[in-house]
Design a protein around this motif. Structure first.
Motif, PDB file in Angstrom:
ATOM      1  N   ILE B  21      33.866  40.146  47.475  1.00 14.59           N
ATOM      2  CA  ILE B  21      35.007  39.676  46.694  1.00 14.59           C
ATOM      3  C   ILE B  21      35.045  38.156  46.804  1.00 14.59           C
ATOM      4  O   ILE B  21      34.932  37.606  47.901  1.00 14.59           O
ATOM      5  N   ASN B  22      35.214  37.507  45.667  1.00 14.29           N
ATOM      6  CA  ASN B  22      35.125  36.051  45.626  1.00 14.29           C
ATOM      7  C   ASN B  22      36.458  35.398  45.273  1.00 14.29           C
ATOM      8  O   ASN B  22      37.240  35.950  44.494  1.00 14.29           O
ATOM      9  N   CYS B  23      36.670  34.225  45.841  1.00 17.54           N
ATOM     10  CA  CYS B  23      37.866  33.442  45.521  1.00 17.54           C
ATOM     11  C   CYS B  23      37.493  31.982  45.361  1.00 17.54           C
ATOM     12  O   CYS B  23      36.600  31.487  46.063  1.00 17.54           O
ATOM     13  N   ALA B  24      38.171  31.312  44.437  1.00 17.84           N
ATOM     14  CA  ALA B  24      37.951  29.891  44.193  1.00 17.84           C
ATOM     15  C   ALA B  24      39.299  29.184  44.196  1.00 17.84           C
ATOM     16  O   ALA B  24      40.305  29.752  43.773  1.00 17.84           O
ATOM     17  N   TYR B  25      39.295  27.967  44.678  1.00 16.06           N
ATOM     18  CA  TYR B  25      40.541  27.205  44.739  1.00 16.06           C
ATOM     19  C   TYR B  25      40.308  25.794  44.231  1.00 16.06           C
ATOM     20  O   TYR B  25      39.174  25.324  44.147  1.00 16.06           O
ATOM     21  N   LYS B  68      32.750  24.825  51.273  1.00 18.36           N
ATOM     22  CA  LYS B  68      33.747  23.778  51.058  1.00 18.36           C
ATOM     23  C   LYS B  68      33.432  22.940  49.826  1.00 18.36           C
ATOM     24  O   LYS B  68      34.322  22.591  49.054  1.00 18.36           O
ATOM     25  N   SER B  69      32.166  22.606  49.624  1.00 20.89           N
ATOM     26  CA  SER B  69      31.794  21.734  48.496  1.00 20.89           C
ATOM     27  C   SER B  69      32.056  22.427  47.153  1.00 20.89           C
ATOM     28  O   SER B  69      32.462  21.783  46.184  1.00 20.89           O
ATOM     29  N   ALA B  70      31.860  23.728  47.109  1.00 15.92           N
ATOM     30  CA  ALA B  70      32.093  24.484  45.879  1.00 15.92           C
ATOM     31  C   ALA B  70      33.531  24.961  45.765  1.00 15.92           C
ATOM     32  O   ALA B  70      33.922  25.504  44.722  1.00 15.92           O
ATOM     33  N   LYS B  71      34.311  24.777  46.809  1.00 16.43           N
ATOM     34  CA  LYS B  71      35.697  25.242  46.870  1.00 16.43           C
ATOM     35  C   LYS B  71      35.778  26.746  46.580  1.00 16.43           C
ATOM     36  O   LYS B  71      36.561  27.199  45.728  1.00 16.43           O
ATOM     37  N   GLN B  72      34.927  27.477  47.292  1.00 17.96           N
ATOM     38  CA  GLN B  72      34.875  28.923  47.120  1.00 17.96           C
ATOM     39  C   GLN B  72      34.782  29.605  48.485  1.00 17.96           C
ATOM     40  O   GLN B  72      34.219  29.035  49.432  1.00 17.96           O
ATOM     41  N   PHE B  73      35.310  30.807  48.562  1.00 12.30           N
ATOM     42  CA  PHE B  73      35.133  31.614  49.768  1.00 12.30           C
ATOM     43  C   PHE B  73      35.088  33.083  49.353  1.00 12.30           C
ATOM     44  O   PHE B  73      35.596  33.458  48.291  1.00 12.30           O
ATOM     45  N   SER B  74      34.432  33.875  50.173  1.00 12.68           N
ATOM     46  CA  SER B  74      34.238  35.263  49.796  1.00 12.68           C
ATOM     47  C   SER B  74      34.356  36.187  51.002  1.00 12.68           C
ATOM     48  O   SER B  74      34.176  35.767  52.141  1.00 12.68           O
ATOM     49  N   LEU B  75      34.671  37.428  50.709  1.00 13.00           N
ATOM     50  CA  LEU B  75      34.774  38.469  51.732  1.00 13.00           C
ATOM     51  C   LEU B  75      33.645  39.477  51.504  1.00 13.00           C
ATOM     52  O   LEU B  75      33.454  39.958  50.387  1.00 13.00           O
ATOM     53  N   HIS B  76      32.915  39.781  52.573  1.00 15.03           N
ATOM     54  CA  HIS B  76      31.872  40.791  52.536  1.00 15.03           C
ATOM     55  C   HIS B  76      32.279  41.916  53.491  1.00 15.03           C
ATOM     56  O   HIS B  76      32.706  41.633  54.624  1.00 15.03           O
ATOM     57  N   ILE B  77      32.117  43.149  53.037  1.00 15.82           N
ATOM     58  CA  ILE B  77      32.413  44.282  53.900  1.00 15.82           C
ATOM     59  C   ILE B  77      31.113  45.043  54.144  1.00 15.82           C
ATOM     60  O   ILE B  77      30.560  45.663  53.222  1.00 15.82           O
ATOM     61  N   MET B  78      30.618  44.969  55.357  1.00 12.87           N
ATOM     62  CA  MET B  78      29.353  45.616  55.701  1.00 12.87           C
ATOM     63  C   MET B  78      29.565  47.118  55.893  1.00 12.87           C
ATOM     64  O   MET B  78      30.632  47.551  56.366  1.00 12.87           O
ATOM     65  N   ASP B  79      28.534  47.897  55.521  1.00 14.56           N
ATOM     66  CA  ASP B  79      28.573  49.354  55.736  1.00 14.56           C
ATOM     67  C   ASP B  79      29.932  49.919  55.297  1.00 14.56           C
ATOM     68  O   ASP B  79      30.639  50.555  56.092  1.00 14.56           O
ATOM     69  N   SER B  80      30.305  49.689  54.064  1.00 18.18           N
ATOM     70  CA  SER B  80      31.634  50.085  53.605  1.00 18.18           C
ATOM     71  C   SER B  80      31.833  51.605  53.695  1.00 18.18           C
ATOM     72  O   SER B  80      30.900  52.392  53.535  1.00 18.18           O
ATOM     73  N   GLN B  81      33.072  51.974  53.967  1.00 14.66           N
ATOM     74  CA  GLN B  81      33.454  53.368  54.153  1.00 14.66           C
ATOM     75  C   GLN B  81      34.583  53.737  53.193  1.00 14.66           C
ATOM     76  O   GLN B  81      35.322  52.855  52.740  1.00 14.66           O
ATOM     77  N   PRO B  82      34.743  55.027  52.889  1.00 13.06           N
ATOM     78  CA  PRO B  82      35.852  55.418  52.000  1.00 13.06           C
ATOM     79  C   PRO B  82      37.214  54.935  52.494  1.00 13.06           C
ATOM     80  O   PRO B  82      38.087  54.619  51.692  1.00 13.06           O
ATOM     81  N   GLY B  83      37.392  54.832  53.799  1.00 11.22           N
ATOM     82  CA  GLY B  83      38.640  54.337  54.369  1.00 11.22           C
ATOM     83  C   GLY B  83      38.906  52.871  54.091  1.00 11.22           C
ATOM     84  O   GLY B  83      40.020  52.386  54.319  1.00 11.22           O
ATOM     85  N   ASP B  84      37.886  52.150  53.591  1.00 12.19           N
ATOM     86  CA  ASP B  84      38.067  50.742  53.209  1.00 12.19           C
ATOM     87  C   ASP B  84      38.650  50.617  51.810  1.00 12.19           C
ATOM     88  O   ASP B  84      38.968  49.503  51.368  1.00 12.19           O
TER      89      ASP B  84
END
Lengths: 111, 111
Positions: B21-25, B68-84
């Protein structure tokens, strides 16, 4: 929910009536916040408090007022409810202003 | 004005996959970037957060990458599960208060 309770949990009210939502914490945290959550907008800050009787406006403060007379309680008042204030309202608390912990929410419907 | 833009709006992955999931500011004064996880009918729960002086932070299966230079940050979820399966929100703030949230990403992990 980090020692936070919100009341009521659900409320239906008519346009033009005053409404007060209550947030109560047992963590003795300094900071308390009110957010509203609407589809497509994420959460938006309404008001926050950085101590007893110390409050500041957030992004969407028009039509809302707050009061904090005790560390543990933060009240959100809609002076005259409108249909645009139909939303889910969340209270959050923080000890130092960074990690914010959210309550269970209040679903408000203005008819 | 959406100060934090989040994408995608929704995401479906298979169990074991790595949703991103990606976010930009825009505001370079932001100095705190948390991610929240929200299940239906519950308040958002703080998942992980990062400051701009580091490029990556891991907590369990959750990783934040920060550019920081791109003003972006992202969330990675490893080995995702149905409970996620939940809605995920990125946020940003200056000195912790007045969190500005993205619009949210609805994640579904198929078993």
């Amino acid at each position: 929910d980090a020692g936070i309770t919100q009341s009521p949990r659900h409320k239906v009210t008519e346009t033009g009536t005053p409404v007060t939502l209550r947030c109560h914490q047992t963590e003795n945290h300094r900071y308390m916040y009110w957010y509203r959550q609407d589809p497509g907008h994420g959460l938006r800050l309404i008001h926050y408090s950085y101590g007893v009787k110390d409050t500041d406006k957030g992004e969407v403060s028009d039509g809302y007022s707050v009061s904090r007379s005790k560390t543990e309680d933060f009240l959100l008042t809609l002076e005259s409810a409108t249909s645009s204030q139909t939303s889910v309202y969340f209270c959050a608390i923080s000890e130092v202003g960074y990690e914010q912990y959210f309550g269970p929410g209040t679903r408000l419907t203005v008819t | 004005q959406q100060q934090v833009k989040q994408s995608p709006q929704s995401l479906i992955v298979q169990k074991g996959g790595i949703p991103i999931i990606n976010c930009a500011y825009e505001n370079t004064a932001f100095d705190y970037f948390p991610w929240y996880q929200q299940f239906p009918g519950k308040g958002p729960a703080l998942l992980i957060a990062i400051r701009p002086d580091v490029s990556e932070k891991k907590e369990g299966r959750f990783t934040i990458s920060f550019n920081k230079s791109a003003k972006q940050f992202s969330l990675h979820i490893m080995d995702s599960q149905p409970g996620d399966s939940a809605t995920y929100f990125c946020a940003a703030s200056i000195q912790g208060n007045k969190l500005v949230f993205g619009a949210g990403t609805i994640l579904r992990v198929k078993s």
